[in-house]
Design a protein around this motif. Structure first.
Motif, PDB file in Angstrom:
ATOM      1  N   ASP A   1      -6.402  -6.436   4.905  1.00 47.79           N
ATOM      2  CA  ASP A   1      -5.173  -6.953   4.719  1.00 47.79           C
ATOM      3  C   ASP A   1      -4.972  -8.174   5.308  1.00 47.79           C
ATOM      4  O   ASP A   1      -4.343  -8.586   4.619  1.00 47.79           O
ATOM      5  CB  ASP A   1      -4.844  -5.699   5.062  1.00 47.79           C
ATOM      6  CG  ASP A   1      -5.100  -4.826   3.676  1.00 47.79           C
ATOM      7  OD1 ASP A   1      -6.000  -5.178   2.434  1.00 47.79           O
ATOM      8  OD2 ASP A   1      -5.903  -2.994   4.138  1.00 47.79           O
TER       9      ASP A   1
ATOM     10  N   GLU B   1     -13.493  -7.905   8.166  1.00 48.76           N
ATOM     11  CA  GLU B   1     -13.901  -6.945   7.904  1.00 48.76           C
ATOM     12  C   GLU B   1     -14.363  -5.796   8.471  1.00 48.76           C
ATOM     13  O   GLU B   1     -14.580  -4.623   8.217  1.00 48.76           O
ATOM     14  CB  GLU B   1     -15.305  -7.512   6.632  1.00 48.76           C
ATOM     15  CG  GLU B   1     -16.153  -6.627   5.803  1.00 48.76           C
ATOM     16  CD  GLU B   1     -15.593  -5.573   4.978  1.00 48.76           C
ATOM     17  OE1 GLU B   1     -14.809  -5.633   4.498  1.00 48.76           O
ATOM     18  OE2 GLU B   1     -16.389  -4.678   5.040  1.00 48.76           O
TER      19      GLU B   1
ATOM     20  N   SER C   1     -16.736   2.718   5.795  1.00 50.61           N
ATOM     21  CA  SER C   1     -16.643   1.717   7.198  1.00 50.61           C
ATOM     22  C   SER C   1     -17.909   1.632   7.596  1.00 50.61           C
ATOM     23  O   SER C   1     -18.775   2.627   7.696  1.00 50.61           O
ATOM     24  CB  SER C   1     -15.397   2.290   8.167  1.00 50.61           C
ATOM     25  OG  SER C   1     -15.970   3.233   8.918  1.00 50.61           O
TER      26      SER C   1
ATOM     27  N   ARG D   1      -7.235  -1.385  -1.313  1.00 48.29           N
ATOM     28  CA  ARG D   1      -6.861  -2.442   0.165  1.00 48.29           C
ATOM     29  C   ARG D   1      -7.663  -2.391   0.363  1.00 48.29           C
ATOM     30  O   ARG D   1      -8.759  -2.701  -0.310  1.00 48.29           O
ATOM     31  CB  ARG D   1      -7.144  -0.648   1.048  1.00 48.29           C
ATOM     32  CG  ARG D   1      -6.680  -1.328   2.300  1.00 48.29           C
ATOM     33  CD  ARG D   1      -5.861   0.062   3.927  1.00 48.29           C
ATOM     34  NE  ARG D   1      -7.306   0.846   3.532  1.00 48.29           N
ATOM     35  CZ  ARG D   1      -7.466   1.862   4.624  1.00 48.29           C
ATOM     36  NH1 ARG D   1      -5.891   2.114   5.275  1.00 48.29           N
ATOM     37  NH2 ARG D   1      -7.917   2.798   4.209  1.00 48.29           N
TER      38      ARG D   1
ATOM     39  N   HIS E   1       0.874  -0.716   0.120  1.00 51.86           N
ATOM     40  CA  HIS E   1       0.341  -0.361   0.074  1.00 51.86           C
ATOM     41  C   HIS E   1       0.913   1.056   0.456  1.00 51.86           C
ATOM     42  O   HIS E   1       0.169   2.629  -0.523  1.00 51.86           O
ATOM     43  CB  HIS E   1      -0.871  -0.091   1.017  1.00 51.86           C
ATOM     44  CG  HIS E   1      -2.226  -1.106   1.361  1.00 51.86           C
ATOM     45  ND1 HIS E   1      -2.985  -1.504   0.337  1.00 51.86           N
ATOM     46  CD2 HIS E   1      -2.430  -1.981   2.430  1.00 51.86           C
ATOM     47  CE1 HIS E   1      -3.330  -2.076   0.446  1.00 51.86           C
ATOM     48  NE2 HIS E   1      -3.019  -2.814   1.827  1.00 51.86           N
TER      49      HIS E   1
ATOM     50  N   SER F   1     -10.119  -3.359   2.233  1.00 45.10           N
ATOM     51  CA  SER F   1     -11.830  -2.995   3.158  1.00 45.10           C
ATOM     52  C   SER F   1     -11.101  -1.603   3.034  1.00 45.10           C
ATOM     53  O   SER F   1     -10.093  -0.841   2.702  1.00 45.10           O
ATOM     54  CB  SER F   1     -12.503  -3.523   4.229  1.00 45.10           C
ATOM     55  OG  SER F   1     -12.766  -2.950   4.874  1.00 45.10           O
ATOM     56  N   PHE F   2     -12.846  -0.618   3.430  1.00 45.30           N
ATOM     57  CA  PHE F   2     -12.412   0.907   3.992  1.00 45.30           C
ATOM     58  C   PHE F   2     -11.826   1.826   2.602  1.00 45.30           C
ATOM     59  O   PHE F   2     -10.250   1.910   2.539  1.00 45.30           O
ATOM     60  CB  PHE F   2     -11.978   0.485   5.010  1.00 45.30           C
ATOM     61  CG  PHE F   2     -11.971   2.292   5.686  1.00 45.30           C
ATOM     62  CD1 PHE F   2     -12.870   2.897   5.250  1.00 45.30           C
ATOM     63  CD2 PHE F   2     -10.978   2.548   7.284  1.00 45.30           C
ATOM     64  CE1 PHE F   2     -12.840   4.263   6.173  1.00 45.30           C
ATOM     65  CE2 PHE F   2     -11.544   3.725   7.525  1.00 45.30           C
ATOM     66  CZ  PHE F   2     -12.728   4.654   7.105  1.00 45.30           C
ATOM     67  N   ALA F   3     -11.641   1.789   1.233  1.00 47.18           N
ATOM     68  CA  ALA F   3     -10.610   1.851   0.336  1.00 47.18           C
ATOM     69  C   ALA F   3     -12.047   2.033  -0.603  1.00 47.18           C
ATOM     70  O   ALA F   3     -13.007   2.045  -0.615  1.00 47.18           O
ATOM     71  CB  ALA F   3      -9.812   1.285  -0.690  1.00 47.18           C
ATOM     72  N   PHE F   4     -11.598   3.000  -1.374  1.00 48.66           N
ATOM     73  CA  PHE F   4     -12.247   3.963  -2.627  1.00 48.66           C
ATOM     74  C   PHE F   4     -12.666   3.179  -3.893  1.00 48.66           C
ATOM     75  O   PHE F   4     -11.003   2.279  -4.098  1.00 48.66           O
ATOM     76  CB  PHE F   4     -12.307   5.077  -2.838  1.00 48.66           C
ATOM     77  CG  PHE F   4     -12.582   6.116  -2.046  1.00 48.66           C
ATOM     78  CD1 PHE F   4     -14.059   6.264  -1.446  1.00 48.66           C
ATOM     79  CD2 PHE F   4     -12.127   6.987  -1.022  1.00 48.66           C
ATOM     80  CE1 PHE F   4     -14.457   7.527  -0.734  1.00 48.66           C
ATOM     81  CE2 PHE F   4     -12.181   7.683  -0.264  1.00 48.66           C
ATOM     82  CZ  PHE F   4     -14.334   7.828   0.241  1.00 48.66           C
TER      83      PHE F   4
END
Lengths: 695, 343, 182
Positions: A634, C147, B100, B234, A607, B236-239
């Motif tokens: 992740d 998640e 989120s 990513r 990242h 999760s939590f990504a555009f």
């Protein structure tokens, strides 16, 4: 937990001493101390990357209700920085508002102090700054003729003379600019009472802050009181002092009697508190057909700042890692109109093991060798750099143990061989190392018997999340022969005996050895039945073996990587590290340190990339929405193990540092696994879907 | 942030009038993007009209089998609603792939539609941006372009709309119910947002003071097997870099009878992939046909130097999502792409 | 501009006058001396400021205090304290799901929200699509926890411990379900 006998404390895993307070949210961090007469600071940052502030028009800002003052270089109190400020403290970086010169975009050019947070930030947006703008240069490249070698290259043999070789691997490997981004923004609360300055500071070392602030402000260090028992992470960026602390000190000077508060915004942290330089590593490995290295050549180009020098030591780890008769390691630094880089977790080793460890993987493929076997064939019997014996070197054991735990034996000997549910799957390995940094002298600890079996151990150390608080309690309990529950550790305050900075993974070696010595001094003076009030102090003892051995921790990092066939998405379902880092004092918090390092390594692998827009000169993806750090999703199956390692030479505890080695090698293991999965070799971090989609 | 007056609205028409009368007024709903922008200085209203206490927080069935989702229904509630899950799971998926858990608990249906681009230059007052400051120039044209458009951009703006929810709504032929001071009207979600053209400062076709009170989803049997696929860096939590919502209906002979495809992360608006849809009709619903549909859409793509990787991503998003939908329609259950926790 | 508001914070009614610009986070931290919620980014991108607002987890940095007038707010300090910790707080300490501790109160509040949301049958992006479409109740597997907790960044990298801690609490929270398959 029942009463624990002291002799068994070290090596067990008592819960984090500060855990309950932190989980309840009652542990106070720097910005959170209840102080009277507070005021809020909001910095104004340069919108040119090089130039001079001609004029600051603060009239609109001053008209905002609640604004106390607007500081800029024409009216700010004068600092008297000591130009020879020692160590890593950079006087130029700290000369905030002392001149109109702008050396990088985002530099502090003014600051508002106001009664409320809202007023301060509103007014800061209304300060108008007029500049004379000069051309700037923020473009790092390894083709620049103005790159300088900060020291002579390290040379042994002749890398050119390593020819003819059966196999040559020569490529440029790059790592991205990264920002430390501790969760707690850099924060300072500053208060002048006469000549006495109190600082609540988020720092990796209270005494370092005191020394530096006293030096730049022309104060007697004894009149500076720094308080920081709880620190929300630092990862190097809260080691050396940065401009915001100097700014808060200035604001406190300007408003004597007021407690002025400054917490950087996340965006400001991308300009004002350092970063890890990007690196461009030219790596050339030569070997015979059996994979025995004849030459290692690593030249790392990094960026430094025109304002002050900091050269990321990315070529350093190759000096001691593998045997080869012909060697060269060197650095080239390009001085840019950019903020000053700083330490970031495992400076040098972390980026510096990426190129060479990917190159080793490439060499293994070229030789048709298992990459573990390749590394074993190049194990040195002495430190190739100093020719000293290793105090202990258990890289081979880490590789073997990791291979066993990870299921390495089942790995296909060809790349792009395995696909599961639309994902290409591969396994990779890389080695890691981190030196046992000699602890800086000057640490001192005090032990006092309070009665009722209770001992208080005091030193000005910092627990920035490392678990030092807990581990020092164990070390003291063992050395005193006292139950764990009866030992109280006080740290994070300059009224306590001086302690070195939390950095270089030296905390436990330094403070632990000091506490150990203090406990021995206490028993020697007061025996087993002390009177309440009995005290003893001791300094960090010298290490008699310090000059006789090469001292390093080692590790082996294993990764399973999945790359989606269609989209190129990269995921890491498994990470496993095995480390040889001497004696592990607290198994619970040590595991967290290793896992935390590996997680940050994964974050680096997939990242992290601060994107500098050359036209403007600053990082444009300056928030957590765009500068991704690893999120919970992740990190899947992640494991850290260690081998029992007795090392009598490193220090009385036999403990090597563990805070940094976990991040070293992770990114290389991920890139190597991605190659195994796909047959696509990625030599530039981060490894992302663009590297694979359509490939 | 500049000072502002705060009002709690009493009724929708009154709220609309209050904002319409003051060019510097804004509606406040969940605040997850507006407050964010106000802190950055990107938006500086002098009056906030809080609409969260208006009675627009229900999910109701419509007579012909559709659903009406009130503008104040929080994203998490909409995603978890049994009727949304069973009739329009693609909408639940899209909602759940955005932001989120905490943000979804605050963000509303209306606010999600009207969130603004996260283009780094739009959010950075120290750089030119035509959307923020018309006429100042577009910094992204020669700058950081990872999250920028490949469809429908203009020389003045290459920003993308960041919503996942809106992509699903565009595919589902949803309509926004809009109230102004005088009347109510309906606008298809796929036509709510604009392309930037020469006026990138305007995100939507709404007039200042128009208030979205609900979103209406028409009955659509094939929506029950529609799916959303979000591709991001990513886990999760990504555009989205690219996302796709797709629905498909097969005729008895196995050919495609009807299809809906919308893409996210690729344009100034949720991008209804009508060329791909047209190419699919009558096709055999094989991987080859899905790829051909993607190619039909990609004929319109104009990537930037910094986001050419989005073209194969669009192809992958369309083909994998259609493949998954086709498997579901044919009763094969989850496709190969359904690894747990890998979305 | 100012607003007079009342909040019930950790069970205690509090009346205060705030600037309309003041966020719920700053109202708690700067005006009500409750520093359990942390400011990590101030833009909803890190989760450190997570509190339960009328029982739902939210990022308090993006909620205006004036808009929260009348609401019930629970911070980590209200879930439990050192003497009487919440089971989640105990589990975080037990599994060492924290290091520097700055994100921790937000993680704990978020986890409390996760347990309630799962108990209410809410799906997540990790819920298999067919389960989601059938409306079935989720099981808090590790993948589900990862998640659902992804709105809370942890720079120290304590995620493994956090997942274990939330998993423990989830199993205690819903003893009938087995949960946590990895």
């Amino acid at each position: 937990m029942t009463t624990t006998r002291a002799a068994t404390a070290t090596g067990t895993g008592p819960r984090r001493a500060d855990g309950p307070r932190k989980a309840a949210g009652t542990a106070p961090y720097a910005y959170e101390y209840p102080v009277a007469d507070l005021a809020y600071i909001a910095p104004v940052q340069a919108t040119v990357a090089r130039g001079r502030v001609l004029e600051v028009d603060a009239s609109d800002a001053e008209a905002v209700e609640g604004v106390l003052t607007v500081l800029w270089h024409a009216n700010a109190p004068r600092l008297e920085p000591d130009p020879d400020l020692s160590g890593l403290q950079r006087a130029a970086e700290l000369a905030v508002l002392q001149s109109g010169e702008v050396a990088y975009r985002g530099q502090v050019v003014a600051a508002v102090v106001a009664e409320t947070f809202e007023a301060a930030h509103q007014a800061a947006a209304q300060v108008t700054v007029r500049y004379e703008q000069f051309p700037h240069d923020v473009d790092l490249s390894d083709q620049r003729s103005d790159a300088v070698a900060p020291e002579e290259d390290h040379r042994q043999g002749d890398t050119a003379g390593a020819e003819p070789a059966d196999v040559v691997v020569e490529h440029t490997y790059t790592t991205a600019m990264q920002h430390n981004n501790p969760m707690e923004p850099h924060s300072t609360v500053a208060h002048f009472d006469g000549a006495a300055l109190t600082l609540y500071e988020s720092t990796q070392g209270v005494h370092e802050v005191r020394r530096t602030v006293a030096a730049i402000a022309g104060l007697d260090p004894r009149s500076v009181h720094v308080i920081a028992p709880y620190v929300g992470g630092g990862f190097g960026s809260k080691g050396p002092l940065h401009a915001p602390t100097a700014l808060a000190t200035l604001a406190a000077m300007a408003l004597p009697g007021r407690s002025v508060k400054l917490a950087l915004t996340r965006r400001q942290m991308f300009a004002l508190v350092g970063y890890r330089s990007p690196t461009l590593q030219r790596v050339r490995l030569t070997a015979d057909a059996q994979g025995r290295l004849s030459g290692i050549d690593v030249v790392a180009t990094v960026q430094s700042s025109a304002l002050a020098d900091f050269v990321e030591q990315a070529a350093l780890p190759s000096k001691s890692m593998y045997a080869a008769p012909n060697r060269r390691m060197g650095h080239r630094a390009v001085h840019l109109d950019a903020p000053v880089p700083t330490w970031m977790r495992a400076p040098g080793e972390c980026p510096g093991m990426f190129g060479p460890e990917v190159a080793m993987d490439e060499l293994a493929w070229s030789c048709g060798l298992d990459p573990i076997e390749l590394r074993l064939r190049n194990e040195p019997d002495r430190d190739p750099h100093t020719h000293k014996p290793f105090s202990s070197r258990n890289l081979a054991a880490c590789l073997h143990e990791g291979a066993r735990r990870f299921g390495w034996d089942g790995r296909a000997p060809v790349s792009a061989a395995r696909t599961e549910n639309g994902w290409r799957v591969g396994l990779g390995v890389a080695a890691s190392t981190y030196p046992v940094v000699p602890p800086p002298s000057g640490s001192r600890a005090r032990i006092r018997y309070e009665g009722e079996g209770v001992y208080v151990v005091s030193l000005g150390a910092a627990d920035i999340g490392t678990g030092a608080w807990t581990a020092l309690t164990q070390v003291a309990a063992d050395a005193l022969g006292a139950p764990l529950e009866r030992v109280r550790v006080r740290l994070g305050d300059t009224t306590l005996p001086e302690a070195s900075l939390a950095g270089g993974s030296t905390g436990l070696a330094s403070w632990g050895s000091t506490v150990h010595a203090a406990a021995e001094a206490f028993r020697a003076r007061h025996g087993q039945a002390p009177e309440p009030g009995a005290e003893a102090e001791a300094d960090l003892p010298d290490n008699p073996d310090g000059d006789d051995f090469a001292m390093f921790a080692y590790g082996a990092q294993f990764a399973e990587v999945r790359v989606h066939e269609a989209t190129g998405e990269v995921r890491v379902p498994r990470l496993l590290g095995v480390f040889a880092a001497g004696r592990i004092v607290n198994s619970r918090t040590a595991r967290s340190q290793f896992l935390g390092g590996m997680t940050m390594g994964l974050s680096m692998a997939l990242h992290e990339e601060s994107v500098v827009d050359g036209r403007f000169g600053h990082v444009v993806n300056a928030d957590f929405a765009e500068y991704h750090i690893a999120a919970n999703a992740d990190v899947e199956d992640i494991q850290a193990h260690w081998i029992d390692e007795e090392d009598p030479h490193v220090n009385p505890l036999g403990a090597k540092g563990i805070g940094e080695i976990g991040i070293v090698g992770t990114a290389a293991a991920v890139a190597n696994a991605a190659y195994h999965a796909t047959g696509v070799r990625v030599r530039s971090l981060p490894v992302r879907l663009d590297d694979f989609v359509g490939a | 942030m500049n000072p502002f007056d705060y009002h709690r609205a009493e009724d929708a028409a009154g709220a609309a009038a209050l904002v319409a009368d003051n060019p510097a007024a804004a509606f406040l709903a969940g605040g997850t993007n507006l407050v964010d922008r106000m802190k950055l200085g990107v938006t500086a209203p002098d009056t906030l009209v809080d609409i969260t206490h208006l009675p627009m927080d229900e999910v109701e069935e419509l007579p012909e089998g559709g659903l009406r989702i009130g503008a104040n229904v929080r994203n998490s509630e909409a995603a978890a609603h049994p009727l949304v899950r069973t009739r329009y799971p693609v909408l639940s998926q899209a909602l759940l792939s955005g932001a989120s858990g905490q943000l979804r608990n605050a963000a509303t249906t209306g606010g999600n539609l009207l969130q603004r681009t996260r283009c780094v230059y739009f959010q950075d007052l120290s750089t030119p941006c035509n959307k923020r400051e018309p006429g100042s120039g577009c910094s992204a044209l020669e700058g950081y372009q990872r999250y920028h458009a490949v469809f429908g951009a203009s020389p003045d703006c290459v920003a993308t709309h960041p919503s996942d929810m809106a992509v699903a709504l565009a595919a589902l032929d949803a309509q926004a119910v809009v109230q102004d001071a005088a009347a109510e009207r309906r606008i298809p979600v796929s036509r709510l947002h604009r392309l930037p053209g020469e006026a990138p400062e305007r995100d939507t076709v709404l007039a200042h003071g128009d208030l979205i009170t609900a979103v209406e989803l028409p009955a659509m049997p094939m929506a029950a097997r529609a799916r959303y696929r979000k591709i991001r860096d990513r886990a999760s939590f990504a555009f989205a870099l690219v996302s796709a919502a797709a629905a498909m209906e097969l005729a008895e002979d196995g050919t495609v009878a009807d299809a809906r495809i919308a893409l996210g992360g690729v344009a100034h608006k949720p991008w209804r992939a009508r060329l791909a849809e047209e190419a699919l009709i009558g096709a055999a619903a094989t991987g080859h046909d899905f790829a051909a549909a993607a190619e039909a859409e990609l004929a319109e793509a104009r990537p930037l130097p910094g986001n050419t990787f989005k073209l194969p991503l669009v192809r992958a998003a369309i083909t994998t999502t259609l493949g998954e939908v086709a498997d579901g329609v044919r009763g094969r259950g989850a496709g190969p792409d359904q690894g747990e926790g890998e979305r | 501009m100012e607003a007079d508001i009342t909040l019930t914070v950790d069970g205690r009614p509090r009346a205060l006058r705030v600037d309309t610009r003041t966020t719920l986070l700053d109202a708690l931290r700067e005006h009500l001396d409750n520093t359990a919620p942390k400011k990590g980014c101030d833009h909803g991108q890190c989760g450190s400021c997570t509190v339960l607002l009328s029982g739902r987890r939210v990022v308090s940095c993006l909620i205006l205090a004036a808009a929260a007038d009348g609401a019930e707010v629970t911070t980590a300090a209200g879930l439990g304290d050192e003497a009487a910790p919440h089971p989640l707080q105990q589990a975080f300490v037990e599994h060492d799901g924290l290091q520097c501790g700055y994100c921790t109160p937000g993680q704990v509040c978020s986890a409390a929200g996760v347990l309630d949301e799962a108990a209410a049958g809410w799906p997540s992006a990790a819920t298999p699509p067919d389960d989601l479409a059938e409306g079935s109740a989720p099981v808090l597997t590790d993948a589900e926890i990862r998640e659902r907790m992804s709105g809370n960044l942890c720079r120290c990298g304590a995620y493994a411990g956090i997942v274990a801690a939330v998993g423990d609490a989830a199993r205690a929270h819903a003893p009938a379900e087995s949960g946590g398959n990895r």
